[in-house]
Design a protein around this motif. Structure first.
Motif, PDB file in Angstrom:
ATOM      1  N   ASP A 233       0.847  -1.184   0.000  1.00 11.69           N
ATOM      2  CA  ASP A 233       0.000   0.000   0.000  1.00 11.69           C
ATOM      3  C   ASP A 233       0.892   1.247   0.000  1.00 11.69           C
ATOM      4  N   ARG A 241      -1.866  -2.709   5.835  1.00 12.65           N
ATOM      5  CA  ARG A 241      -2.440  -3.907   6.448  1.00 12.65           C
ATOM      6  C   ARG A 241      -3.699  -3.548   7.234  1.00 12.65           C
ATOM      7  N   ALA A 244      -6.514  -2.830   4.740  1.00 17.14           N
ATOM      8  CA  ALA A 244      -7.001  -4.044   4.085  1.00 17.14           C
ATOM      9  C   ALA A 244      -7.840  -4.873   5.052  1.00 17.14           C
ATOM     10  N   ARG A 247     -11.261  -3.375   5.272  1.00 16.98           N
ATOM     11  CA  ARG A 247     -12.079  -3.662   4.091  1.00 16.98           C
ATOM     12  C   ARG A 247     -12.585  -5.101   4.078  1.00 16.98           C
ATOM     13  N   ASP A 331      -7.081  -8.431  -8.140  1.00 16.18           N
ATOM     14  CA  ASP A 331      -7.026  -7.213  -7.326  1.00 16.18           C
ATOM     15  C   ASP A 331      -7.474  -7.479  -5.891  1.00 16.18           C
ATOM     16  N   ARG A 332      -8.534  -8.272  -5.742  1.00 14.63           N
ATOM     17  CA  ARG A 332      -9.016  -8.620  -4.404  1.00 14.63           C
ATOM     18  C   ARG A 332      -8.003  -9.514  -3.688  1.00 14.63           C
ATOM     19  N   ASP A 335      -5.432  -7.595  -1.951  1.00 16.67           N
ATOM     20  CA  ASP A 335      -5.911  -7.074  -0.674  1.00 16.67           C
ATOM     21  C   ASP A 335      -5.788  -8.125   0.427  1.00 16.67           C
ATOM     22  N   TRP A 336      -6.104  -9.370   0.116  1.00 16.83           N
ATOM     23  CA  TRP A 336      -5.953 -10.454   1.097  1.00 16.83           C
ATOM     24  C   TRP A 336      -4.479 -10.587   1.503  1.00 16.83           C
ATOM     25  N   ARG A 338      -2.180  -8.227   1.495  1.00 18.92           N
ATOM     26  CA  ARG A 338      -1.799  -7.082   2.337  1.00 18.92           C
ATOM     27  C   ARG A 338      -2.360  -7.202   3.745  1.00 18.92           C
ATOM     28  N   SER A 339      -3.502  -7.874   3.894  1.00 17.07           N
ATOM     29  CA  SER A 339      -4.135  -7.988   5.214  1.00 17.07           C
ATOM     30  C   SER A 339      -3.439  -8.989   6.126  1.00 17.07           C
ATOM     31  N   CYS A 362       3.459  -7.693  -2.117  1.00 15.47           N
ATOM     32  CA  CYS A 362       2.524  -6.853  -1.354  1.00 15.47           C
ATOM     33  C   CYS A 362       3.069  -6.477   0.019  1.00 15.47           C
TER      34      CYS A 362
END
Length: 459
Positions: A233, A241, A244, A247, A331-332, A335-336, A338-339, A362
Motif C-alpha cells: 500500500d 495492512r 485491508a 475492508r 485485485d481482491r 488485498d488479502w 496485504r491484510s 505486497c
C-alpha cells in the motif's frame, strides 16, 4: 471477435542451462497451447491456478515486445465465442474437443486428437508459416504441440509447470498418484521439444534427472509477478495492512496466517489447520487474537471431498478461527495478501510458487515448505521462513515466531517486497523471447544442414 478486459526472472546468465535473449530472430507470431485450463478462467477455481496467471501475463508482455500470441484452449461452454481478444496482440482461440462440461482433466487425453485437429484446422486457414513457433504448457498441451510441430515444421518450446515423477515422489496423504500415461507423455515431450523452459535451476536438474532431457535444450526462466497489481500500500505496509483488514472485516490486532490457493492435498492447507490447532493447544489465550483465512476452491483430487477441509477444522476444534472464502480476482487477492501477517504455503510440490512471490510483492512474508522452486521464491530468514518437511509442529513454531514478535511481519515484509521486485514479467518475457530466438535459430540450422546434404529437412 469479443474483447475482454485484462484480468523472472531471467535466464541464469552464464549457466549451461541458459540462453541469452536478444531482439534478432524473434518470432512474429506464437501459437500458445493450454488444453486443460483457459487463461480466461478465474485462478483458484477448478484446475485454474498459477499456470493461468503465467500464460496471461507472459502473453501480454510478449505482445508488448511485438510478438503476437494466439492461445489455443478447449471450449468449456457453448456460450464462448470462437475467439476472444484478451489484450492487444493476444487472442484466445476456443477449440471444440469433447463435452463442454463434466470432463475431468484425467479424461482429457482421450480428446487430444480432436483438439490437435482443431488447432490444425485453424492453422490451415492461414498461409504457410503463419505461426513461427509453438509454446505449450503442461504435458497435455505438450502432446498437441509435439504433433503440430511435426506438421508445421515449427519449433516447439515447452513448459512442464509440474512433472508427474516429481509429484509422485512426494505425494500428500490421500492424494492420487499421477498415471503412467502422463509419465510416458512427458518423456515424449521432453524428447521432442526444441527447448524446455524450467522455472528454476532445481527444476532444470529434475528435467535432466527424471526425463533425460538434453542439457543444451533446457533454459531457466523465472516466472514473474505483476508488480503494478501486487505491491505494498502506498501508505506503507503497516497502514496498508490495517486498511485491508478493515475492508475485509478482519480483526486489526490479530495474527492472521493466510492460505490462498487451490484446495487439494498437494497444496497442503490441512497442514496449516493442524499447525493452528497445535498452536492453540500450547497458547489457548491466542484464540481471541488469531484469524485464519482460507481463500480458494476445491481442485484436483480435492474435488472428491469438497467439504473435507471444513470438516477437518471442526474435528480440530478451530472452526471459530478459520474463515473459508471462495476464489477471488487478482485485485481482491492482493488485498488479502496485504491484510495477512504471513502467507503459509506448505505445498508438497511447487515448480516455482507464484503465490509466494505475489504475497511478498505486497509486503507480506511467507512461511513455505522447502520444496521445488520455493527456496528461490522465498529468501529464508529474510523474506520468510522455509520449513523442511510437513510436520504441523514445525509450522506452529514458525507461526509462534510471528506471534511473539509483533513487528517481525512488517520488518520481513519490507525485505519481501524488495526481493519480489526482482521478479518482473517484463524481464521474464524478454528472457522467454530469447529462448524462442534460440529455438528458431537451431531449427533453421538443422533445415539448412539437411538441405545441404540433399535429404528431406527434419520436422
Amino acid at each position: 471477435m469479443t474483447r475482454l478486459a485484462t484480468l523472472a526472472p531471467v535466464t541464469s546468465v552464464g549457466s549451461p542451462l541458459s540462453h541469452p535473449s536478444g531482439a534478432e530472430g524473434r518470432p512474429r507470431r506464437v501459437a500458445m497451447v493450454s488444453v486443460h485450463t483457459s487463461p480466461l478462467h478465474q485462478p483458484g477455481t477448478g484446475d485454474a491456478g498459477g499456470m493461468n496467471v503465467y500464460i496471461v501475463e507472459l502473453a501480454q508482455r510478449l505482445a508488448d515486445l511485438g510478438i503476437e500470441v494466439e492461445i489455443f484452449t478447449r471450449t468449456t461452454s457453448a456460450a464462448l465465442p470462437p475467439t476472444v481478444e484478451l489484450a492487444p496482440g493476444v487472442v484466445v482461440r476456443h477449440i471444440d474437443a469433447g463435452p463442454y462440461e463434466g470432463l475431468a482433466k484425467e479424461n482429457l487425453p482421450t480428446q487430444l486428437c480432436a483438439f490437435t485437429h482443431g488447432v490444425t484446422q485453424a492453422w490451415a486457414a492461414h498461409r504457410p508459416g503463419h505461426y513461427d513457433l509453438i509454446h505449450s504448457h503442461y504435458w497435455l498441451s505438450g502432446h498437441v504441440g509435439r504433433l503440430t510441430s511435426e506438421r508445421w515444421g515449427a519449433p516447439l518450446v515447452h513448459a512442464m509447470h509440474t512433472m508427474a515423477k516429481v509429484k509422485n515422489a512426494s505425494l500428500a496423504d490421500g492424494d492420487t498418484p499421477e498415471p503412467a500415461a502422463r509419465v510416458l507423455g512427458e518423456n515424449q515431450v521432453a524428447c521432442a521439444a526444441d527447448r524446455l523452459i524450467a522455472n528454476t535451476e532445481s527444476e532444470a536438474e529434475e528435467l535432466l534427472h527424471h526425463y533425460d532431457a538434453d542439457r543444451a535444450r533446457v533454459a531457466v526462466v523465472h516466472p514473474g509477478v505483476n508488480l503494478e497489481r501486487f505491491r505494498p500500500d502506498p501508505a506503507g505496509i503497516e497502514a496498508g495492512r490495517a486498511a485491508a483488514r478493515a475492508r475485509l472485516g478482519l480483526p486489526q490486532d490479530a495474527l492472521i496466517p493466510l492460505f490462498a490457493g487451490r484446495i487439494q492435498p498437494l497444496k497442503a492447507p490441512d497442514v496449516l489447520l493442524r499447525a493452528v490447532a497445535r498452536l492453540l493447544q500450547e497458547r489457548p489465550s491466542m484464540r481471541e487474537r488469531i484469524a485464519v483465512p482460507v481463500v480458494g476452491g476445491p481442485s484436483g483430487s480435492g474435488l472428491a471431498r469438497p467439504e473435507g477441509l471444513q470438516k477437518l477444522a471442526a474435528a480440530l476444534g478451530i472452526s471459530d478461527v478459520v474463515r473459508f472464502r471462495p476464489p477471488v480476482g487478482q485485485d481482491r487477492l492482493a488485498d488479502w495478501f496485504r491484510s495477512a501477517s504471513v502467507l503459509v504455503m506448505p505445498s508438497y510440490s511447487e515448480s516455482f510458487g507464484l503465490v509466494a512471490v505475489e504475497a511478498q510483492a505486497c509486503g507480506t512474508p511467507v512461511i513455505a515448505a522447502e520444496v521445488g522452486g520455493l527456496p528461490v521464491a522465498v529468501r529464508d530468514g529474510a523474506s520468510g521462513i522455509l520449513v523442511p518437511g510437513h510436520d504441523p509442529a514445525d509450522y506452529a513454531r514458525a507461526l509462534l515466531t510471528f506471534a511473539d514478535a509483533p513487528h517481525l511481519s512488517a520488518r520481513m515484509g519490507h525485505t519481501a517486497a524488495h526481493h519480489a521486485r526482482s521478479f518482473g514479467w517484463d524481464t521474464a518475457a524478454l528472457a522467454t523471447a530469447g529462448v524462442y530466438a534460440a529455438a528458431m535459430r537451431e531449427r533453421r540450422l538443422r533445415v539448412s544442414q539437411a538441405r545441404d546434404c540433399g535429404v528431406r529437412p527434419p520436422a
